[in-house]
Structures are given as C-alpha cells and as structure tokens.
Design an enzyme around this catalytic site. Sequence first.
Site, PDB file in Angstrom:
ATOM      1  N   ASP A 178      73.994  96.784  45.255  1.00 36.80           N
ATOM      2  CA  ASP A 178      73.907  97.984  44.275  1.00 36.80           C
ATOM      3  C   ASP A 178      73.096  99.076  44.502  1.00 36.80           C
ATOM      4  O   ASP A 178      72.591  99.064  45.558  1.00 36.80           O
ATOM      5  CB  ASP A 178      73.331  97.018  43.086  1.00 36.80           C
ATOM      6  CG  ASP A 178      73.580  97.452  41.633  1.00 36.80           C
ATOM      7  OD1 ASP A 178      74.431  98.446  41.566  1.00 36.80           O
ATOM      8  OD2 ASP A 178      73.584  96.519  40.771  1.00 36.80           O
TER       9      ASP A 178
ATOM     10  N   ASP B  86      79.278 100.918  34.977  1.00 42.60           N
ATOM     11  CA  ASP B  86      79.621  99.400  34.478  1.00 42.60           C
ATOM     12  C   ASP B  86      80.745  99.313  33.450  1.00 42.60           C
ATOM     13  O   ASP B  86      80.835 100.060  32.423  1.00 42.60           O
ATOM     14  CB  ASP B  86      78.577  98.957  34.118  1.00 42.60           C
ATOM     15  CG  ASP B  86      77.762  98.232  35.157  1.00 42.60           C
ATOM     16  OD1 ASP B  86      77.809  99.081  36.448  1.00 42.60           O
ATOM     17  OD2 ASP B  86      76.887  97.548  35.109  1.00 42.60           O
TER      18      ASP B  86
END
Length: 399
Positions: free
Chosen positions: A148, A203
């Site tokens: 990430d 997201d």
Amino acid sequence: MKKLLFAFLLIYAGNIYAQKFEGLALTPPMGWNSWNTFAVNINEDLVMGIADKMVSSGMKDAGYNYLVLDDAWMAKERDNQGNLVTDPKKFPHGIKAVADYVHAKGLKFGLYNCAGTKTCAGYPGTRGYEYQDARQYAAWGVDYLKFDWCNTEGINAKEAYTTMSKAIKAAGRPMIFSLCEWGSNKPWEWAAPVGQLWRTTSDITNLFSGVKKINNWEPFSVMRIIELQNAIRKYAGPDHWNDPDMLEVGNGMTRNEDRAHFSMWCMLAAPLIAGNDLRKMTPQTTEILTNKEVIAVDQDSLGVEGYKYAEKDSVETWIKPLKGGLAICFLNRSLKPQAIEFKWADNPLHDDLSGMTVNFNTTAYKVRDVWTKKDIGKTTKTFKQEVPAHDVVMLRLYK
Ligand code: GLA
C-alpha cells in the site's frame, strides 16, 4: 569465444537485476481478500473458514486460488530486532500456521503491508525494513504481497516499489507483487518490470454509481472506476495488469448490479479478487462469482483489455478481443431497461492494440450469451434484446 562469454554475462546480469519473478500472472490473478468486508476485524478462524469455503463453494475450481490477508494482521510495534510481530490475539498460532492451513487446501497465501512508515490502518509499515520483511514473508510461505501507499510523504513511488520488488526477489520465494498506490503516480507507465498488478484508482465501494461519503472521504463507485480504465488499457497485458480494485460482488448491490460489475471487470481483464464473506454467500452470489464462461473472458490467454466501442442512450458497448474470437458487453448504466439492436454487418471492428480486425460481412461468428449459457445464433442476424437497468448483456463470439 569472447562473444559467447559476453552473451553469458549479459544473461547472468539480466537474471540478477530482473526486478520481479517472471511468469507468475500470465492471466489476471484471482483470489479473495479480507478488506472489503472485514477491514481490521480479521483472525485465524476467519482465514480458516474462508479457506474451507473457497474449496467447498467451487471458488477454487473456478480459479480463485490466492487467499490474501489485508491490513491489521500485525501487532502495533516491531520487536527489538525490527521484526514484524503478528497480532497474538488475532493469530495465536502465528502467520506460518495460517499459511500452512491455506496451502494444505491447495490454495496460495497472501499478506499486506505498506511502503510508508505505517500502514493505512496504523500498523508498522515497511519503509526501511524492505529486505528484512521480504525474508520474513518468504519464511512464512507467503505467495502474494499487496503493498500500500499510506504514510509515504516525500518518497518516490517508483523507487519505493522497485526496492520492495528487489527485496522479494532477493528473498528467493516467488511472490506476486501487487502495487496499491491508487494510480497516484501513474504506475501503468513504470510498474510492469516491478510487479504483476497495480491499482489504478482510489478504493472501490459497494455502490454502482453516484457518490457515497464515508466521513469526509469519497470512495469510488463501480461506474466511476470503469470510466477511468479505457485510457490506460494499452499498458496491461500478461504478467502486468491494471487493477481497478477488488470485487464488491455479494456486498449489498443488487443482483443485476453485481452481474454488471463482475462482467465489466472480466471485460477489463481485471484481477478478480473477491471481497465478500464467502461463508455466508447466497446461491445468487456464488453463481455470479463462479460463472466459468464469464471468467474465461477475463482469463483469456491474449490478455488484452476491452475497450469502449460505442455509447448511446446510457448503454455502453464494450469489446474485448479474445483468442479465436471476441466478447461484447452491452452495459446499461441507466435506471430504465434499454432495448438494443446491433447490426453486425454495419459494425466492422478494428483494434490497433491487439491487431484484431473483424468484418461481419465476410466472416460469420456464432454468438453465445455467457450469462444464460446459450448459443443464440449467428452474426448474420441482427442482435436485438432488452438490457435490464444497471445490468449487462454479455456475448462471446466464436467461429
Ligand atoms: C488502502 C487500500 C485498501 C486497503 C486499505 C487497508 O485504502 O487501498 O485496498 O488495503 O488501505 O488499510
């Protein structure tokens, strides 16, 4: 002789410096990830329950083979040697034990960390510990690393991901490397030698279209993500995929919306990472996620992403070149059913990227509906059908 020696040296150097393990994802990776449903609420029982269900539900048979634990599997601090520590309450037997369990089911195991100082949920990040963490993952039997991009202020994305990719290579265990920097630094332009897939957007959430706010943050709807993919299709291919994020199938959208979302991910040759609670999956959700004919479009060996061919009355027509044929998907974005009529002969197709050229006047294709799983005729006859609201009609054409 000198020439031969030089050639050997070149090959040797190429192998040492090649950044990623080659050939791990010749078709888009498939699996399950904990984040979309469970967020930080993960533990050993969940992993074992999901692994069991991946097998018994037919997911594994359909091709979903990676079980990936996302953020929050760690304790809040590293130990005094700098090693990552597994959360002892969530995983009392450690990560190796769950990885072994997953492997014993014939599946592969994945973990999550972050290029920054901390993960997005506030657990220890990898910055400065790349080689140490990669060795740890290899020792645990990790086959897939999602990496990430939170808490990375001031660092260069290409360099940070390249360092981790090299660390994985040096640790010696083949792992798929999934870059998750949300498309912020155009990873499609530089990440093909670094990893097997890269996120292209912020997201996803379980929303077909429109806007949903979570506190002050706006995750992306399925339609918003799709809109951003057409422009970057040329960057994807075998072993290096655009990743429009994990699936929200079974997470609260309607059956039609789930079907449209899943179909479009397959048209986009997207990684298919389910994100629902497989243990409570309805037969309808199972039917969508395990439709082998739709999955075959995603997993086609050409590895060419689909493109938007036309748009009319809120219906988008998408085309995906396939080995020995093509797929065509009519996506109805509106809240009303839409009648479509497609005269094949009036639509010669050409795709520069794949080199596909189709002239329906000279070549007739057979047409199969991959959702009803029925052959419905040939391209010599105009195709007419109604597409329900927020749904698709998806066809496979073959000779
Ligand atoms: C980011 C990623 C998500 C998930 C969370 C975990 O938001 O994009 O996919 O991994 O972090 O904290």
